[in-house]
Each structure stands twice: as C-alpha cells, then as structure tokens.
Scaffold this motif. Sequence first.
Motif, PDB file in Angstrom:
ATOM      1  N   UNK A  51      -3.864 -17.192 -30.126  1.00  0.00           N
ATOM      2  CA  UNK A  51      -4.451 -17.680 -31.368  1.00  0.00           C
ATOM      3  C   UNK A  51      -5.670 -18.560 -31.095  1.00  0.00           C
ATOM      4  N   UNK A  52      -5.553 -19.487 -30.161  1.00  0.00           N
ATOM      5  CA  UNK A  52      -6.669 -20.383 -29.843  1.00  0.00           C
ATOM      6  C   UNK A  52      -7.848 -19.570 -29.306  1.00  0.00           C
ATOM      7  N   UNK A  53      -7.572 -18.569 -28.487  1.00  0.00           N
ATOM      8  CA  UNK A  53      -8.643 -17.746 -27.929  1.00  0.00           C
ATOM      9  C   UNK A  53      -9.362 -16.965 -29.026  1.00  0.00           C
ATOM     10  N   UNK A  54      -8.603 -16.410 -29.971  1.00  0.00           N
ATOM     11  CA  UNK A  54      -9.229 -15.712 -31.093  1.00  0.00           C
ATOM     12  C   UNK A  54     -10.043 -16.681 -31.959  1.00  0.00           C
ATOM     13  N   UNK A  55      -9.552 -17.892 -32.126  1.00  0.00           N
ATOM     14  CA  UNK A  55     -10.283 -18.894 -32.905  1.00  0.00           C
ATOM     15  C   UNK A  55     -11.631 -19.201 -32.258  1.00  0.00           C
ATOM     16  N   UNK A  56     -11.640 -19.445 -30.964  1.00  0.00           N
ATOM     17  CA  UNK A  56     -12.894 -19.755 -30.255  1.00  0.00           C
ATOM     18  C   UNK A  56     -13.836 -18.544 -30.283  1.00  0.00           C
ATOM     19  N   UNK A  57     -13.267 -17.344 -30.102  1.00  0.00           N
ATOM     20  CA  UNK A  57     -14.095 -16.129 -30.152  1.00  0.00           C
ATOM     21  C   UNK A  57     -14.736 -15.965 -31.525  1.00  0.00           C
ATOM     22  N   UNK A  58     -13.980 -16.254 -32.582  1.00  0.00           N
ATOM     23  CA  UNK A  58     -14.529 -16.158 -33.930  1.00  0.00           C
ATOM     24  C   UNK A  58     -15.638 -17.162 -34.174  1.00  0.00           C
ATOM     25  N   UNK A  59     -15.447 -18.387 -33.670  1.00  0.00           N
ATOM     26  CA  UNK A  59     -16.506 -19.396 -33.787  1.00  0.00           C
ATOM     27  C   UNK A  59     -17.780 -18.912 -33.099  1.00  0.00           C
ATOM     28  N   UNK A  60     -17.623 -18.441 -31.873  1.00  0.00           N
ATOM     29  CA  UNK A  60     -18.781 -17.984 -31.112  1.00  0.00           C
ATOM     30  C   UNK A  60     -19.471 -16.819 -31.805  1.00  0.00           C
ATOM     31  N   UNK A  61     -18.687 -15.914 -32.384  1.00  0.00           N
ATOM     32  CA  UNK A  61     -19.269 -14.755 -33.068  1.00  0.00           C
ATOM     33  C   UNK A  61     -20.121 -15.162 -34.252  1.00  0.00           C
ATOM     34  N   UNK A  62     -19.711 -16.222 -34.941  1.00  0.00           N
ATOM     35  CA  UNK A  62     -20.450 -16.646 -36.122  1.00  0.00           C
ATOM     36  C   UNK A  62     -21.687 -17.464 -35.826  1.00  0.00           C
ATOM     37  N   UNK A  63     -21.827 -17.951 -34.602  1.00  0.00           N
ATOM     38  CA  UNK A  63     -22.951 -18.835 -34.312  1.00  0.00           C
ATOM     39  C   UNK A  63     -24.320 -18.154 -34.361  1.00  0.00           C
ATOM     40  N   UNK A  64     -24.537 -16.981 -33.712  1.00  0.00           N
ATOM     41  CA  UNK A  64     -25.899 -16.423 -33.744  1.00  0.00           C
ATOM     42  C   UNK A  64     -26.449 -16.179 -35.148  1.00  0.00           C
ATOM     43  N   UNK A  65     -25.736 -15.470 -36.043  1.00  0.00           N
ATOM     44  CA  UNK A  65     -26.282 -15.311 -37.390  1.00  0.00           C
ATOM     45  C   UNK A  65     -26.376 -16.627 -38.137  1.00  0.00           C
ATOM     46  N   UNK A  66     -25.438 -17.539 -37.873  1.00  0.00           N
ATOM     47  CA  UNK A  66     -25.496 -18.839 -38.526  1.00  0.00           C
ATOM     48  C   UNK A  66     -26.704 -19.649 -38.098  1.00  0.00           C
ATOM     49  N   UNK A  67     -26.944 -19.716 -36.779  1.00  0.00           N
ATOM     50  CA  UNK A  67     -28.089 -20.479 -36.276  1.00  0.00           C
ATOM     51  C   UNK A  67     -29.398 -19.910 -36.809  1.00  0.00           C
TER      52      UNK A  67
ATOM     53  N   UNK B 284     -28.088 -19.568 -30.282  1.00  0.00           N
ATOM     54  CA  UNK B 284     -27.856 -18.193 -30.716  1.00  0.00           C
ATOM     55  C   UNK B 284     -27.964 -17.204 -29.570  1.00  0.00           C
ATOM     56  N   UNK B 285     -28.946 -17.411 -28.708  1.00  0.00           N
ATOM     57  CA  UNK B 285     -29.174 -16.497 -27.591  1.00  0.00           C
ATOM     58  C   UNK B 285     -27.998 -16.499 -26.618  1.00  0.00           C
ATOM     59  N   UNK B 286     -27.531 -17.690 -26.232  1.00  0.00           N
ATOM     60  CA  UNK B 286     -26.447 -17.762 -25.252  1.00  0.00           C
ATOM     61  C   UNK B 286     -25.099 -17.365 -25.857  1.00  0.00           C
ATOM     62  N   UNK B 287     -24.875 -17.684 -27.130  1.00  0.00           N
ATOM     63  CA  UNK B 287     -23.628 -17.233 -27.754  1.00  0.00           C
ATOM     64  C   UNK B 287     -23.635 -15.714 -27.914  1.00  0.00           C
ATOM     65  N   UNK B 288     -24.784 -15.140 -28.148  1.00  0.00           N
ATOM     66  CA  UNK B 288     -24.855 -13.679 -28.260  1.00  0.00           C
ATOM     67  C   UNK B 288     -24.482 -13.036 -26.917  1.00  0.00           C
ATOM     68  N   UNK B 289     -24.908 -13.620 -25.831  1.00  0.00           N
ATOM     69  CA  UNK B 289     -24.534 -13.114 -24.512  1.00  0.00           C
ATOM     70  C   UNK B 289     -23.033 -13.282 -24.284  1.00  0.00           C
ATOM     71  N   UNK B 290     -22.484 -14.427 -24.676  1.00  0.00           N
ATOM     72  CA  UNK B 290     -21.046 -14.623 -24.559  1.00  0.00           C
ATOM     73  C   UNK B 290     -20.295 -13.618 -25.424  1.00  0.00           C
ATOM     74  N   UNK B 291     -20.799 -13.383 -26.612  1.00  0.00           N
ATOM     75  CA  UNK B 291     -20.112 -12.469 -27.524  1.00  0.00           C
ATOM     76  C   UNK B 291     -20.037 -11.048 -26.966  1.00  0.00           C
ATOM     77  N   UNK B 292     -21.049 -10.651 -26.234  1.00  0.00           N
ATOM     78  CA  UNK B 292     -21.000  -9.336 -25.588  1.00  0.00           C
ATOM     79  C   UNK B 292     -19.831  -9.269 -24.612  1.00  0.00           C
ATOM     80  N   UNK B 293     -19.614 -10.365 -23.890  1.00  0.00           N
ATOM     81  CA  UNK B 293     -18.483 -10.424 -22.960  1.00  0.00           C
ATOM     82  C   UNK B 293     -17.158 -10.417 -23.719  1.00  0.00           C
ATOM     83  N   UNK B 294     -17.098 -11.117 -24.841  1.00  0.00           N
ATOM     84  CA  UNK B 294     -15.873 -11.171 -25.632  1.00  0.00           C
ATOM     85  C   UNK B 294     -15.540  -9.805 -26.230  1.00  0.00           C
ATOM     86  N   UNK B 295     -16.554  -9.066 -26.637  1.00  0.00           N
ATOM     87  CA  UNK B 295     -16.326  -7.707 -27.134  1.00  0.00           C
ATOM     88  C   UNK B 295     -15.748  -6.839 -26.023  1.00  0.00           C
TER      89      UNK B 295
END
Length: 301
Positions: free
Chosen positions: A51-67, A101-112
């Motif tokens: 659950x905590x991992x999904x929560x952090x992944x969701x936060x990271x996913x929302x950062x690039x479009x949010x920023x 946004x740039x670094x979270x987008x790179x992290x998000x690729x890894x999370x996917x």
Amino acid sequence: MKGRGLVQTKAQRNGSTGDAAVAVYPKTRRIRFRFGADGATEKYFVDDDVVFSHFVAGLSAGFPPGEESFIRSVRRFADQITDPVLKKRVAGFIGQEAMHGMEHRRLNQKLVELGYPIEWLDRDRLKERQIRVEDRLPGRLHLAMTAAAEHYTAVLAERVLSSDEIQAIPGEPEMWHLLNWHAMEELEHKSVAFDVYRAVGGSERMRIAVMAAIYAFTIPFTFTTLTISLAKDPTARQQPLRLAREAYGLFRGPVFRGLMPELAKYLRPGFHPDDIDTEALLERWQEHLFGADGVLVDHVK
C-alpha cells in the motif's frame, strides 16, 4: 543566512526595499538520479509494503503534469510581475518545478517497468485536455489552485524532512534521495505562487474558497486513487488482509497523522506560507544534501 534558498523576510512581504529585506531566490539544481542502476529495485520498494509503495508511486506519477500546470499558472501573469525580486523568485520556482517534473518522469518510467499502473496520468491526450481546461479557467483561479497545492507540498515536505520516523522507513535509496531533494526545494519556493497571486490582485475570498474545496476532497481523492491502483495489482488483489493492515498503517502512520490540521492553517484569513517557520530545517537539509560532503553533490550536473 548560509545556504538559504528561499525564505522571505516579513519586510519583503510588506514591500520593503530597505536593508532588512534580503533578496533570496530558489536555486535551480541540474541533477540526475540513478534509478535502478544496480538492477536490484524491488517492486514494493517502501519496506516491502504494498500500500505504501503504491501511494508513493501515485504521488510520483502526479508530479510531472502537476508541476507543468503550476508553471503555466504562474507564467500567465509573467507580464504583470514588476517587482525584480519576485521576478527572480519566479524564475527559480519555474526552474525547480521543471527539474522536479523531469526527474519524476524518469522515475515513473522505472515504476511502470515494475508494474505500477500509472502511465495514463502522463499521456499526451490527458495533458492536452488538462491544458484546454486551464485555458478556460480565470487566471487568478488557476493561480489560487497552484498556491493551495504548493501549501500541500510544503506541509508534506516539512513532515517528510522533520520526521525521524519517516526518514527511518526502509526503501530504495535513490528514490528516497529524490523525494528528499524534491521536499527540500518545495520548502525553498513554498511562497512563490502565493506571492504572485497576491501581487496580481488575488482575493482572500477566492484563496480560502479554493483551498476549502481542495481540502474537502483530500482524503476521498487519496483513498479512491489508491484503491484503483491497488485493484490493478494482481498481488495486491490476492492479499486482502495484508492490504487492510497496510492501509491502516499508512493512514494512521507518520505521513497522515495530524496532517489535516496542518493543511487547514491555510484557511486562516491573513495566512502566509512563511508564517510556518521552516528555515532551520531547510538549512539542515541543504547542508546534508548539497554541502561540502552532501549526499547528492555527485548527482549535480
């Protein structure tokens, strides 16, 4: 103040240009993280907690479009900002948010790659729709939304950086470095969008009303998006008792415990983000991350 990135003095907020108002700006750090460089990243990277991992992944996913939305909201008023100090602060804000946004987008690729169902949040079609909606919003309303969101990120940032309990949670080190860097810079620029909103004539009534609406949806939105993410995870679906236990731990733990009253401070008439003193905390983390022996010095390009 050594290493200070952005904390306004009261004299600055009141428009003073004397010696008491020392101009300080958010610093744009060109940085690059090394996610999964050793190939050993586990799917449930937060203490093997689904659950905590999904929560952090969701936060990271929302950062690039949010920023990117935050940047657009401030840029809409760029030609109305005449104060040279605020102009430089805005430039630093935009630089920092762009790097986040740039670094979270790179992290998000890894999370996917790890199996998190978050790619839809950053699809071009959704971004185009988001921009169309923003274009229809009154500019000050969009900016009020950004100022409120920046309060959220600042409160979470202070919580993450000041809590030994949170810092002690085991996790993938490079992801934790990213989150700590992001949190530190959120504190550096926490009042920029707010001050732009004030400078262009944003009203207290709109500021408070926007925050009240966002505040009301905080827990329902978090719970709903987390549930959807978990429902798409086959491992999660097979362990309902584990999910219930971990969800209870997340919402009763150090991230959410006492969070809502801290967020509600923004609803007070006359509130300013710098009323919450984070200067000492900010100095400590600037030194820890980017001082002479800082843990992220070798990440700066």
